[in-house]
Design a protein around this motif. Structure first.
Motif, PDB file in Angstrom:
ATOM      1  N   ILE A 324      -0.606   5.569   6.066  1.00  0.00           N
ATOM      2  CA  ILE A 324      -0.726   5.102   7.452  1.00  0.00           C
ATOM      3  C   ILE A 324      -0.543   6.286   8.405  1.00  0.00           C
ATOM      4  O   ILE A 324       0.484   6.952   8.410  1.00  0.00           O
ATOM      5  CB  ILE A 324       0.315   4.012   7.771  1.00  0.00           C
ATOM      6  N   SER A 325      -1.572   6.554   9.223  1.00  0.00           N
ATOM      7  CA  SER A 325      -1.511   7.628  10.216  1.00  0.00           C
ATOM      8  C   SER A 325      -2.642   7.428  11.213  1.00  0.00           C
ATOM      9  O   SER A 325      -3.566   6.639  10.951  1.00  0.00           O
ATOM     10  CB  SER A 325      -1.655   9.003   9.543  1.00  0.00           C
ATOM     11  N   HIS A 329      -7.577   4.831   8.040  1.00  0.00           N
ATOM     12  CA  HIS A 329      -7.592   3.367   8.087  1.00  0.00           C
ATOM     13  C   HIS A 329      -7.254   2.847   6.695  1.00  0.00           C
ATOM     14  O   HIS A 329      -7.783   3.346   5.698  1.00  0.00           O
ATOM     15  CB  HIS A 329      -8.972   2.835   8.487  1.00  0.00           C
ATOM     16  N   VAL A 330      -6.371   1.865   6.630  1.00  0.00           N
ATOM     17  CA  VAL A 330      -6.027   1.224   5.371  1.00  0.00           C
ATOM     18  C   VAL A 330      -6.629  -0.183   5.398  1.00  0.00           C
ATOM     19  O   VAL A 330      -6.198  -1.048   6.160  1.00  0.00           O
ATOM     20  CB  VAL A 330      -4.501   1.176   5.167  1.00  0.00           C
ATOM     21  N   VAL A 352      -8.809  -7.139   5.790  1.00  0.00           N
ATOM     22  CA  VAL A 352      -8.021  -6.832   6.989  1.00  0.00           C
ATOM     23  C   VAL A 352      -7.802  -5.326   7.046  1.00  0.00           C
ATOM     24  O   VAL A 352      -8.035  -4.608   6.070  1.00  0.00           O
ATOM     25  CB  VAL A 352      -6.661  -7.558   6.975  1.00  0.00           C
ATOM     26  N   VAL A 353      -7.338  -4.850   8.201  1.00  0.00           N
ATOM     27  CA  VAL A 353      -7.001  -3.433   8.358  1.00  0.00           C
ATOM     28  C   VAL A 353      -5.544  -3.330   8.781  1.00  0.00           C
ATOM     29  O   VAL A 353      -5.156  -3.862   9.826  1.00  0.00           O
ATOM     30  CB  VAL A 353      -7.901  -2.755   9.416  1.00  0.00           C
ATOM     31  N   TRP A 354      -4.730  -2.678   7.959  1.00  0.00           N
ATOM     32  CA  TRP A 354      -3.336  -2.444   8.348  1.00  0.00           C
ATOM     33  C   TRP A 354      -3.319  -1.494   9.538  1.00  0.00           C
ATOM     34  O   TRP A 354      -3.980  -0.460   9.533  1.00  0.00           O
ATOM     35  CB  TRP A 354      -2.570  -1.796   7.206  1.00  0.00           C
ATOM     36  N   THR A 355      -2.526  -1.813  10.545  1.00  0.00           N
ATOM     37  CA  THR A 355      -2.396  -0.925  11.706  1.00  0.00           C
ATOM     38  C   THR A 355      -0.986  -0.343  11.821  1.00  0.00           C
ATOM     39  O   THR A 355      -0.682   0.387  12.755  1.00  0.00           O
ATOM     40  CB  THR A 355      -2.747  -1.680  12.999  1.00  0.00           C
ATOM     41  N   ASP A 356      -0.130  -0.681  10.873  1.00  0.00           N
ATOM     42  CA  ASP A 356       1.215  -0.113  10.814  1.00  0.00           C
ATOM     43  C   ASP A 356       1.693  -0.214   9.371  1.00  0.00           C
ATOM     44  O   ASP A 356       1.025  -0.804   8.515  1.00  0.00           O
ATOM     45  CB  ASP A 356       2.164  -0.875  11.747  1.00  0.00           C
ATOM     46  N   LYS A 357       2.861   0.327   9.100  1.00  0.00           N
ATOM     47  CA  LYS A 357       3.400   0.285   7.755  1.00  0.00           C
ATOM     48  C   LYS A 357       4.033  -1.075   7.459  1.00  0.00           C
ATOM     49  O   LYS A 357       4.502  -1.771   8.365  1.00  0.00           O
ATOM     50  CB  LYS A 357       4.441   1.394   7.574  1.00  0.00           C
ATOM     51  N   LEU A 358       4.021  -1.433   6.195  1.00  0.00           N
ATOM     52  CA  LEU A 358       4.712  -2.632   5.733  1.00  0.00           C
ATOM     53  C   LEU A 358       6.220  -2.345   5.761  1.00  0.00           C
ATOM     54  O   LEU A 358       6.691  -1.392   5.143  1.00  0.00           O
ATOM     55  CB  LEU A 358       4.254  -2.960   4.309  1.00  0.00           C
ATOM     56  N   LYS A 359       6.952  -3.162   6.520  1.00  0.00           N
ATOM     57  CA  LYS A 359       8.368  -2.868   6.758  1.00  0.00           C
ATOM     58  C   LYS A 359       9.244  -4.094   6.516  1.00  0.00           C
ATOM     59  O   LYS A 359       8.771  -5.244   6.554  1.00  0.00           O
ATOM     60  CB  LYS A 359       8.576  -2.400   8.205  1.00  0.00           C
ATOM     61  N   VAL A 407      -8.316   3.526   1.380  1.00  0.00           N
ATOM     62  CA  VAL A 407      -7.865   4.350   2.502  1.00  0.00           C
ATOM     63  C   VAL A 407      -9.049   5.191   2.925  1.00  0.00           C
ATOM     64  O   VAL A 407      -9.652   5.902   2.109  1.00  0.00           O
ATOM     65  CB  VAL A 407      -6.680   5.239   2.105  1.00  0.00           C
ATOM     66  N   VAL A 408      -9.390   5.117   4.210  1.00  0.00           N
ATOM     67  CA  VAL A 408     -10.596   5.748   4.726  1.00  0.00           C
ATOM     68  C   VAL A 408     -10.241   6.717   5.847  1.00  0.00           C
ATOM     69  O   VAL A 408      -9.386   6.407   6.700  1.00  0.00           O
ATOM     70  CB  VAL A 408     -11.568   4.666   5.262  1.00  0.00           C
ATOM     71  N   SER A 409     -10.881   7.864   5.867  1.00  0.00           N
ATOM     72  CA  SER A 409     -10.687   8.790   6.984  1.00  0.00           C
ATOM     73  C   SER A 409     -11.375   8.238   8.228  1.00  0.00           C
ATOM     74  O   SER A 409     -12.207   7.312   8.137  1.00  0.00           O
ATOM     75  CB  SER A 409     -11.272  10.161   6.646  1.00  0.00           C
ATOM     76  N   LYS A 410     -11.055   8.784   9.368  1.00  0.00           N
ATOM     77  CA  LYS A 410     -11.700   8.349  10.609  1.00  0.00           C
ATOM     78  C   LYS A 410     -13.209   8.598  10.531  1.00  0.00           C
ATOM     79  O   LYS A 410     -13.675   9.541   9.890  1.00  0.00           O
ATOM     80  CB  LYS A 410     -11.110   9.115  11.799  1.00  0.00           C
TER      81      LYS A 410
END
Length: 412
Positions: A324-325, A329-330, A352-359, A407-410
């Motif tokens: 995640i950064s 895109h995850v 779906v697309v994760w927009t933050d870390k799983l916490k 996991v995909v680059s921009k």
């Protein structure tokens, strides 16, 4: 290509026209847009230049560019008609097309412009006193999308230029996000969400080109929906929200067009057509890679794995967290019921697309030592919204309902 190296490209294009080149003057520039809507130039305005006899522009050296050759830019061309000593601007707005930098390095058409530059005119001589005046009339292609229930001219026509422009304005302001509505287009929605976040200028250009001509291209990803997709049926629903389209105008233009372009057997011509809208992991990988992005890591993305349906492990989830950064895109395949609370089946059916870390609920990241009974939270993109979709699921439930990921680059 080493992205740290500066490169000068030879920028040129051609114009498909029957008009004598001696009467055509052009002005051209090449740019991309930053997140504030400012142009970042690869080629600043050439100023007015004469078109060559072969209907090509002059060759203009770009500025020094450090972007990778897969990076897409927008080529903008304005035209003037020369009559005697006068020059008349002939286009209501400049012509634009998407092209990756590699398109200026190869003659391979798959790397070329997203559309041809065409100039079609008729010139009429009229008489005002003793002075002849020539009127130049330009013809433009008509729009390509029309709902069969409410065609052009109908007050409820969902694809009017005004509705497209309004929807684009809201979308580019991040007021809303790609939303498949009643259609099974979560895969294309995930792709276009990433494109919107990375390159809103390309997102806007793709909508414009699809609406105007029914085809576009980003990198080597060609989007060309068939006639039935451009003229959908059963497009409206009448429910508690009123009589409205099942999918918004720009989302049908983008999401359905991408899905239909990839269907070699089945047309995608209605939001009700669930089967033809299904997206495999290989589809998503192909779309990202052809648009210039790179697949940095993937889990369970083979077709066999998607059929067998192995679940993501705790180790997998931790590995995804590490990616995640702002530069990645995850994208994860889950069971829709995990976030919709509908149905009882654990079916791998929703991207779906994760927009933050799983916490954990206290904000700490999960680790491989975290108990699967711990409650967790996760912000993600789904169904047109970016939000924390739950705060009461256990880590074990997330594992049970997650199947594949990449996991995909921009998108450059």
């Amino acid at each position: 290509m080493d992205e740290n190296l500066m490169t000068v490209y030879n920028i040129f294009t051609s114009i498909e026209t029957k008009t004598n080149h001696e009467y055509i003057i052009y002005e051209m520039e090449l740019y991309k847009m930053d997140d504030k809507g400012n142009k970042i130039y690869a080629l600043e305005s050439t100023g007015k230049q004469p078109l060559q006899a072969d209907k090509k522009t002059l060759i203009h050296p770009s500025l020094d560019i450090s972007d990778s050759e897969d990076t897409s830019y927008i080529l903008e061309l304005n035209l003037y008609h020369k009559l005697g000593n006068d020059e008349y601007e002939v286009l209501p707005e400049p012509m634009t097309a998407i092209i990756p930098l590699k398109g200026f390095l190869t003659s391979d058409k798959k790397w070329g412009l997203s559309r041809e530059f065409q100039y079609n005119e008729t010139t009429e001589k009229t008489q005002y006193g003793d002075v002849p005046i020539y009127e130049v009339k330009i013809t433009f292609k008509s729009r390509s999308f029309e709902a069969k229930e409410h065609p052009a001219g109908d007050p409820q026509d969902p694809f009017t230029k005004a509705k497209i422009e309004r929807a684009l304005q809201l979308r580019l302001a991040k007021y809303d996000f790609p939303y498949q509505g009643d259609a099974s287009l979560c895969g294309p929605a995930a792709f276009f969400y990433c494109l919107l976040m990375d390159r809103p200028d390309l997102y806007k250009q793709i909508v414009k080109e699809l609406w105007e001509s029914g085809k576009t291209k980003i990198g080597t990803l060609k989007i060309k929906p068939g006639y039935n997709c451009r003229h959908p049926t059963n497009f409206f629903t009448n429910d508690s929200r009123g009589y409205i389209p099942k999918v918004s105008c720009i989302d049908w233009i983008t999401l359905a067009s991408l899905r239909d372009s990839e269907n070699s057997v089945f047309d995608y011509d209605s939001p009700d057509d669930q089967f033809s809208g299904i997206t495999t992991a290989e589809d998503l990988k192909t779309w990202f890679e052809k648009s210039g992005a790179k697949i940095l890591y993937s889990i369970n993305t083979s077709l066999i794995d998607q059929i067998r349906g192995p679940h993501l492990t705790l180790q997998d989830l931790c590995r995804l967290n590490s990616y995640i950064s702002p530069e990645t895109h995850v994208v994860v395949l889950i069971a829709a019921k995990m976030i919709s609370n509908q149905g009882i089946l654990t079916t791998k059916d929703h991207w779906v697309v994760w927009t933050d870390k799983l916490k954990l609920l206290d904000g700490q990241e999960i680790t491989e030592q975290t108990a699967i009974t711990e409650k967790i939270k996760l912000e993600l993109f789904s169904w047109g919204t970016v939000k924390k979709w739950w705060d009461s699921k256990s880590l074990g439930e997330v594992m049970q309902n997650s199947f594949a990921a990449m996991v995909v680059s921009k998108i450059p």
